[in-house]
Design a protein around this motif. Structure first.
Motif, short mmCIF file in Angstrom:
data_model
loop_
_atom_site.label_atom_id
_atom_site.label_comp_id
_atom_site.label_asym_id
_atom_site.label_seq_id
_atom_site.Cartn_x
_atom_site.Cartn_y
_atom_site.Cartn_z
N UNK A 188 0.82 -1.23 0.00
CA UNK A 188 0.00 0.00 0.00
C UNK A 188 0.85 1.27 0.00
N UNK A 189 2.17 1.11 0.33
CA UNK A 189 3.07 2.28 0.34
C UNK A 189 3.96 2.31 -0.90
N UNK A 190 3.89 1.27 -1.75
CA UNK A 190 4.84 1.17 -2.86
C UNK A 190 4.26 1.49 -4.22
N UNK A 191 5.16 1.48 -5.23
CA UNK A 191 4.79 1.75 -6.62
C UNK A 191 4.67 0.40 -7.36
N UNK A 192 3.46 0.00 -7.75
CA UNK A 192 3.28 -1.32 -8.37
C UNK A 192 3.90 -1.45 -9.76
N UNK A 193 4.31 -0.31 -10.34
CA UNK A 193 4.89 -0.37 -11.70
C UNK A 193 6.42 -0.41 -11.66
N UNK A 194 7.00 -0.33 -10.48
CA UNK A 194 8.46 -0.17 -10.39
C UNK A 194 9.24 -1.41 -10.83
N UNK A 195 8.75 -2.59 -10.49
CA UNK A 195 9.47 -3.83 -10.83
C UNK A 195 8.57 -4.72 -11.70
N UNK A 196 8.72 -4.64 -13.02
CA UNK A 196 7.89 -5.52 -13.87
C UNK A 196 8.28 -6.99 -13.62
N UNK A 197 7.29 -7.82 -13.36
CA UNK A 197 7.53 -9.24 -13.05
C UNK A 197 6.82 -10.12 -14.07
N UNK A 232 17.02 -2.48 -2.54
CA UNK A 232 15.70 -2.80 -3.12
C UNK A 232 14.64 -1.97 -2.40
N UNK A 233 13.75 -1.38 -3.19
CA UNK A 233 12.61 -0.65 -2.61
C UNK A 233 11.55 -1.71 -2.28
N UNK A 234 11.60 -2.20 -1.04
CA UNK A 234 10.76 -3.34 -0.65
C UNK A 234 9.26 -3.04 -0.80
N UNK A 235 8.86 -1.85 -0.44
CA UNK A 235 7.43 -1.51 -0.56
C UNK A 235 6.98 -1.64 -2.02
N UNK A 236 7.84 -1.16 -2.94
CA UNK A 236 7.47 -1.24 -4.36
C UNK A 236 7.57 -2.67 -4.90
N UNK A 237 8.51 -3.45 -4.37
CA UNK A 237 8.60 -4.85 -4.79
C UNK A 237 7.33 -5.59 -4.32
N UNK A 238 6.90 -5.30 -3.10
CA UNK A 238 5.65 -5.91 -2.59
C UNK A 238 4.48 -5.49 -3.48
N UNK A 239 4.42 -4.20 -3.81
CA UNK A 239 3.31 -3.69 -4.64
C UNK A 239 3.34 -4.34 -6.02
N UNK A 240 4.54 -4.49 -6.60
CA UNK A 240 4.66 -5.09 -7.94
C UNK A 240 4.27 -6.57 -7.90
N UNK A 241 4.74 -7.27 -6.86
CA UNK A 241 4.43 -8.70 -6.72
C UNK A 241 2.92 -8.90 -6.52
N UNK A 242 2.35 -8.12 -5.61
CA UNK A 242 0.91 -8.25 -5.31
C UNK A 242 0.06 -7.96 -6.55
#
Ligand code: KG4
Ligand code: ZN
Length: 338
Positions: A188-197, A232-242
């Motif tokens: 909820x604090x991260x950028x979901x587009x930061x790490x394309x998976x 690693x921006x963990x918040x954004x990795x979580x957002x990208x993964x989710x």
């Protein structure tokens, strides 16, 4: 009809009293999660021992909260499959003892059927047929719920379940077990587009899932960054993964709804608590004009009220077990338990 239900398939010892499949009179849950956390996952032997210690007290609590005693209930229900075998056996044997002592029918319930039934408790208008996504720590299934007791699996995971992928990715990011809820909060604090998976597909099976490659992509990303001394921006990795998991689950579910002609969509299991998945499903169903049912957060995870709900419909279908009932570690949802 009042049913006393018992659930002990994994790391929650739970008991509940449910009336006519729809009304929760009591629901008591004892979670062992803190104890398993230090091992990074559920230790089956410890789970069995704790169930043995807790089951008497939790059943008493459920009966007390419902304002009844064993004589007042009409049947005893128990999760008999699937799950950790030692854990299941504690519930099954205790339920057998109660049913025998009180002279009540014994109703075996499939754990995943129970997760689906959690929705009957929250949504009085919900009735089969509908299409259901079950996403939990052990299962990722797209299921046609043809009636209360008839199921047909359209798609399933070929490797990790969705919850398992959440927990393994969370672990790689340093979160405690079970990590799904921590990933959800950080996302909820991260950028979901930061790490394309990657969005792994199963060749020739459009409704099946494969989450193992996605989990590995997260682990590799973390290792590569560490080797290069990058943060690693963990918040954004979580957002990208989710977001990726939600896209995979939602995409296959919408495809199945379209192909099989379902306009009523139901979600069940621990991962249905995920905020990203819930909002993506809400949007997708609204766009298609589908009716979406999700369990409230307190009924997403393991509990016995959901077992008591499903048990009512199993009872109406004649599913009464004898004292030879056994626990079964793995069992497809479409097979009867008696
Ligand atoms: O249905 P459940 O309680 O137990 C099984 O039958 O497996 O599901 C547990 C799973 C765990 O993997 C947990 O991390 C996941 O559900 N989970 C979540 C969330 N809450 C629980 N995953 C993602 N986001 C959440 N908010
Ligand atoms: Zn479960």
């Amino acid at each position: 009809m009042k049913i006393l239900a018992i659930e002990s398939s994994c790391d929650e010892t739970a008991a509940a009293v449910v009336e006519d499949g729809r009304k929760v009179l009591s629901s008591a849950v004892n979670s062992q999660v803190e104890e398993h956390r230090k091992y990074g996952g559920v230790v089956p032997e410890i789970a069995s021992r704790r169930h043995t210690e807790n089951i008497v007290g939790i059943v008493d609590e459920a009966l007390r909260e419902a304002g009844c005693n064993l004589e007042d209930v009409d049947a005893v229900a128990v999760t008999a499959a699937p799950g950790l075998i030692g854990a299941l056996l504690v519930g099954v044997n205790y339920a057998k003892g109660l049913a025998l002592a009180a002279g009540k029918p014994l109703i075996p319930v499939h754990h995943i059927r129970g997760h689906i039934a959690a929705n009957y408790l929250a949504h009085p208008d919900l009735k089969p047929p509908f299409l259901c996504l079950v996403a939990s720590g052990g299962h990722s299934h797209i299921i046609e719920v043809k009636s209360y007791t008839e199921f047909s699996v359209i798609g399933k995971t070929r490797d990790d379940a969705a919850g398992e992928a959440f927990d393994k990715a969370a672990r790689a990011m340093g979160y405690p077990y079970p990590g799904g809820v921590f990933v959800d909060k950080a996302a909820q604090k991260g950028d979901p587009a930061k790490y394309p998976l990657p969005h792994p597909k199963v060749e020739g099976s459009p409704y099946d899932f494969s989450f193992s490659g996605l989990k590995t992509a997260v682990i590799n990303l973390i290792h590569n960054a560490a080797q290069k001394g990058q943060e690693v921006d963990t918040d954004s990795l979580c957002a990208s993964f989710q977001k990726t998991v939600a896209e995979i689950l939602t995409g296959r579910l919408m495809l199945a709804a379209d192909t099989y002609g379902y306009r009523t969509i139901v979600v069940a299991g621990g991962v249905s608590a995920n905020s990203g998945l819930r909002s993506m499903l809400e949007n997708a169903c609204q766009e298609q004009g589908y009716q979406l049912y999700m369990p409230p957060l307190n009924l997403c995870g393991d509990n016995a009220a959901m077992i008591g709900s499903q048990a009512y419909y199993e009872y109406l279908d004649g599913q009464i077990a004898g004292l030879s009932l056994n626990g079964t570690a793995s069992m497809p949802i479409d097979q009867p338990l008696v």
